[in-house]
Write a protein that holds these residues in place. Structure first.
Motif, mmCIF file in Angstrom:
data_model
loop_
_atom_site.group_PDB
_atom_site.id
_atom_site.type_symbol
_atom_site.label_atom_id
_atom_site.label_comp_id
_atom_site.label_asym_id
_atom_site.label_seq_id
_atom_site.Cartn_x
_atom_site.Cartn_y
_atom_site.Cartn_z
ATOM 1 N N LEU A 1 3.096 -2.954 -27.322
ATOM 2 C CA LEU A 1 2.078 -3.487 -26.406
ATOM 3 C C LEU A 1 1.822 -2.543 -25.239
ATOM 4 N N SER A 2 0.609 -2.602 -24.718
ATOM 5 C CA SER A 2 0.294 -1.801 -23.526
ATOM 6 C C SER A 2 0.643 -2.642 -22.291
ATOM 7 N N PRO A 3 0.872 -1.997 -21.134
ATOM 8 C CA PRO A 3 1.190 -2.768 -19.929
ATOM 9 C C PRO A 3 0.041 -3.665 -19.459
ATOM 10 N N ARG A 4 -1.104 -3.594 -20.104
ATOM 11 C CA ARG A 4 -2.192 -4.505 -19.709
ATOM 12 C C ARG A 4 -2.256 -5.733 -20.638
ATOM 13 N N ALA A 5 -1.272 -5.828 -21.516
ATOM 14 C CA ALA A 5 -1.276 -6.914 -22.496
ATOM 15 C C ALA A 5 -0.931 -8.258 -21.837
ATOM 16 N N THR A 6 -1.123 -9.331 -22.607
ATOM 17 C CA THR A 6 -0.790 -10.673 -22.120
ATOM 18 C C THR A 6 0.333 -11.262 -22.970
ATOM 19 N N ILE A 7 1.363 -11.731 -22.289
ATOM 20 C CA ILE A 7 2.485 -12.383 -22.970
ATOM 21 C C ILE A 7 2.264 -13.894 -22.922
ATOM 22 N N GLY A 8 2.307 -14.535 -24.066
ATOM 23 C CA GLY A 8 2.245 -15.992 -24.121
ATOM 24 C C GLY A 8 3.661 -16.548 -24.055
ATOM 25 N N ILE A 9 3.862 -17.568 -23.241
ATOM 26 C CA ILE A 9 5.204 -18.155 -23.079
ATOM 27 C C ILE A 9 5.122 -19.648 -23.390
ATOM 28 N N LEU A 10 5.880 -20.099 -24.368
ATOM 29 C CA LEU A 10 5.956 -21.528 -24.661
ATOM 30 C C LEU A 10 7.038 -22.125 -23.779
ATOM 31 N N THR B 1 -5.672 -27.181 -31.778
ATOM 32 C CA THR B 1 -6.857 -26.569 -31.164
ATOM 33 C C THR B 1 -6.423 -25.742 -29.960
ATOM 34 N N ALA B 2 -5.546 -26.328 -29.149
ATOM 35 C CA ALA B 2 -5.056 -25.612 -27.961
ATOM 36 C C ALA B 2 -4.196 -24.416 -28.372
ATOM 37 N N LEU B 3 -3.395 -24.592 -29.432
ATOM 38 C CA LEU B 3 -2.544 -23.487 -29.891
ATOM 39 C C LEU B 3 -3.386 -22.322 -30.405
ATOM 40 N N ALA B 4 -4.486 -22.643 -31.109
ATOM 41 C CA ALA B 4 -5.348 -21.583 -31.649
ATOM 42 C C ALA B 4 -5.985 -20.793 -30.503
ATOM 43 N N ALA B 5 -6.433 -21.495 -29.472
ATOM 44 C CA ALA B 5 -7.045 -20.814 -28.326
ATOM 45 C C ALA B 5 -6.007 -19.957 -27.601
ATOM 46 N N PHE B 6 -4.799 -20.485 -27.497
ATOM 47 C CA PHE B 6 -3.688 -19.758 -26.846
ATOM 48 C C PHE B 6 -3.370 -18.487 -27.639
ATOM 49 N N ALA B 7 -3.252 -18.631 -28.962
ATOM 50 C CA ALA B 7 -2.911 -17.485 -29.806
ATOM 51 C C ALA B 7 -3.984 -16.389 -29.684
ATOM 52 N N ALA B 8 -5.241 -16.819 -29.553
ATOM 53 C CA ALA B 8 -6.329 -15.840 -29.464
ATOM 54 C C ALA B 8 -6.332 -15.120 -28.110
ATOM 55 N N ALA B 9 -5.685 -15.731 -27.115
ATOM 56 C CA ALA B 9 -5.741 -15.178 -25.751
ATOM 57 C C ALA B 9 -4.541 -14.305 -25.403
ATOM 58 N N VAL B 10 -3.549 -14.222 -26.298
ATOM 59 C CA VAL B 10 -2.318 -13.488 -25.955
ATOM 60 C C VAL B 10 -2.019 -12.412 -27.010
ATOM 61 N N ASP B 11 -1.159 -11.458 -26.648
ATOM 62 C CA ASP B 11 -0.812 -10.357 -27.566
ATOM 63 C C ASP B 11 0.532 -10.557 -28.242
ATOM 64 N N VAL B 12 1.369 -11.419 -27.686
ATOM 65 C CA VAL B 12 2.674 -11.727 -28.255
ATOM 66 C C VAL B 12 3.049 -13.108 -27.704
ATOM 67 N N VAL B 13 3.809 -13.867 -28.475
ATOM 68 C CA VAL B 13 4.280 -15.164 -27.971
ATOM 69 C C VAL B 13 5.793 -15.160 -27.933
ATOM 70 N N THR B 14 6.348 -15.645 -26.820
ATOM 71 C CA THR B 14 7.785 -15.865 -26.739
ATOM 72 C C THR B 14 8.014 -17.297 -26.258
ATOM 73 N N TYR B 15 9.259 -17.684 -26.080
ATOM 74 C CA TYR B 15 9.530 -19.064 -25.666
ATOM 75 C C TYR B 15 10.767 -19.086 -24.781
ATOM 76 N N GLU B 16 10.835 -20.138 -23.963
ATOM 77 C CA GLU B 16 11.953 -20.236 -23.023
ATOM 78 C C GLU B 16 12.880 -21.386 -23.384
ATOM 79 N N PHE B 17 12.657 -22.037 -24.527
ATOM 80 C CA PHE B 17 13.552 -23.120 -24.964
ATOM 81 C C PHE B 17 13.596 -23.105 -26.486
ATOM 82 N N GLU B 18 14.725 -23.574 -27.055
ATOM 83 C CA GLU B 18 14.904 -23.407 -28.500
ATOM 84 C C GLU B 18 14.353 -24.560 -29.321
ATOM 85 N N ASN B 19 13.848 -25.607 -28.648
ATOM 86 C CA ASN B 19 13.369 -26.746 -29.434
ATOM 87 C C ASN B 19 11.870 -26.711 -29.700
#
Ligand code: AMP
Length: 365
Positions: free
Chosen positions: A8-17, A64-82
């Motif tokens: 990723l470039s430093p201008r990328a967007t990280i998605g956080i669940l 619907t919200a997940l699809a919009a989120f996925a389209a807006a970010v370059d990678v997805v990570t998460y802060e909880f295991e559930n």
């Protein structure tokens, strides 16, 4: 799986669940590198919303919200295991998910997790699956007493757990955990609890912070001290176990492995208790206490960047501010050298993590 994706470039967007304090501190670290963040969480009081570039307030099942989120970010990570498996699978079809769905699937269920760890030849407490009350009687004959009954899923900070002592009726423990599919573990007479917080890069590189020693209050992490009071051999065995786990999961990001140290007449031995596929409370000391914080390290790993140096800068103590502990903030903020972190949560309910304070002492000179 994510290895086919570009760096990723430093201008990328990280998605956080997830919008708790861990997501908040990932977003703060990402901002330091110029990255944008987009937090997805179902709670409108999420502390991570305050510091992220954007947020989506929606249920994890809202495609619907997940699809919009996925389209807006370059990678997805998460802060909880559930994170629900369906949510992870949906996102992974559109965008790299780091750590991947395999790490989630393995760590969401204590039976799958313990079987995976034992399958790697790493010691754990003895365990048996329990699906019904009759099964608990049978498991107790194998494991003996004292034992700990834990729900397979959704347990944290001691929730969904019951100690079965010499006099405990199995039915009482079974009711206490809500009669859910469970695992019975032998009670480990540990001398201390430790954790390894480490990162696995996209290129397979591995970097562990020094082993942490953890004490709990009411089943919630209270204080982390580093270095842990361990021999080099014991600390080395703990780090080696974490590396074997990260390798086997083809892991990308920061993970924490929680272990028991059992001291017998032949010296100290380690047992892995659980794996957290995320940044971890016992790694908060790294913000001021290491060359690279666990949050920066996680961001580097999920962006496909080189891992930073995990070198420790002194003897560190991190104390959680739980519930009303946070009322001491005016004193703590006035204390020279005390690094105070407040999570921006409105109500200090009992057991709620409101902030933490880290103190670093030089070790030499
Ligand atoms: P866990 O939810 O598995 O992280 O457990 C929470 C805490 O309960 C641990 O940090 C230990 O203090 C204690 N605990 C969990 N499992 C065991 C065990 N098998 N033997 C002794 N103590 C345990």
């Amino acid at each position: 799986m994510g290895r086919d994706w570009p760096v990723l470039s430093p201008r990328a967007t990280i998605g956080i669940l997830g919008g708790g304090q861990l997501g908040r501190m990932i977003a703060l670290a990402a901002a330091r590198y110029g990255l944008k963040t987009h937090v997805f969480a179902p709670d409108d009081t999420s502390p991570a919303f305050d510091v992220a570039t954007r947020h989506t307030l929606a249920a994890y099942e809202d495609e619907t919200a997940l699809a919009a989120f996925a389209a807006a970010v370059d990678v997805v990570t998460y802060e909880f295991e559930n994170v629900p498996a369906a949510t992870a699978a949906f996102l992974e079809a559109h965008v790299p998910l780091r750590p991947g769905a395999r790490a989630l699937g393995t760590t969401q269920d204590r039976l799958v997790e313990k079987s995976f760890i034992a399958g790697l030849g790493i010691p754990t407490a003895p365990f048996e699956a329990v699906d019904e009350l009759a099964g608990l009687d049978a498991a107790l004959t194998v494991i003996g007493r004292p034992a700990v009954l834990k729900t397979r899923r959704f347990g944290y900070d001691g929730k969904g757990q019951a100690l079965i002592g010499e006099a405990t009726a199995p039915a009482v423990a079974w009711d206490a955990i809500g009669r859910a599919p469970a695992i019975l573990e032998g009670f480990v007479p540990f001398s201390c609890e430790i954790s390894v917080v480490a990162a696995h890069g996209l290129d397979g590189s591995f970097a562990a912070f020094d082993v942490c020693e953890n004490t709990h209050r009411d089943h919630i992490l209270d204080v982390t001290s580093v270095p842990a009071r361990l021999s080099e051999a014991t600390a080395g065995a703990a780090v080696a176990a974490a590396k074997r786990i990260a390798d086997a999961l083809d892991y990308v990001g920061v993970l924490a492995v929680e272990l028991f140290v059992v001291t017998g007449k032949d010296g100290a031995a380690i047992m892995v208790n659980e794996i957290a596929p995320r940044v971890h409370n016992s790694g908060h000391w790294t913000i001021e206490g290491a060359d690279t914080s666990q949050f920066e390290q996680h961001v580097r790993a999920i962006c496909g960047w080189p891992l930073g140096s995990p070198r420790r800068l002194g003897a560190a103590t991190m104390a959680n501010l739980i519930g009303d502990d946070v009322k001491a903030w005016p004193t703590l903020i006035a204390e020279p050298g005390a690094h105070l972190h407040l999570y921006g949560k409105r109500h200090a309910r009992p057991g709620r993590k409101m902030g933490h304070v880290t103190r670093i002492r030089p070790e030499h000179g």
